[in-house]
Design a protein around this motif. Structure first.
Motif: not given
Length: 68
Positions: A42-68
């Motif tokens: 329900t939250d995904v369909a309503a777009g409630r997680l879009d901002a978090l997803a966009n932040k995560a994708l931006n962090d990935l693009r910026q190289g601010r993520c580490t491999n587990l």
């Protein structure tokens, strides 16, 4: 649900045999997971997680993520 309803449920659960408590625990875990899944969908369909997803994708693009 009233407080007395909750107390009645707590009392009933506390009186379960070990075998029935294990069955109840399994049932409740499945019940709780299904409710969580529905809320997440329900939250995904309503777009409630879009901002978090966009932040995560931006962090990935910026190289601010580490491999587990």
């Amino acid at each position: 649900m009233t407080k007395s309803d909750l107390r009645e449920i707590e009392r009933a659960v506390s009186q379960l045999s070990d075998e029935d408590l294990a069955k109840f625990r399994t049932w409740f875990a499945e019940f709780d997971a299904a409710n969580w899944d529905r809320q997440f969908e329900t939250d995904v369909a309503a777009g409630r997680l879009d901002a978090l997803a966009n932040k995560a994708l931006n962090d990935l693009r910026q190289g601010r993520c580490t491999n587990l």
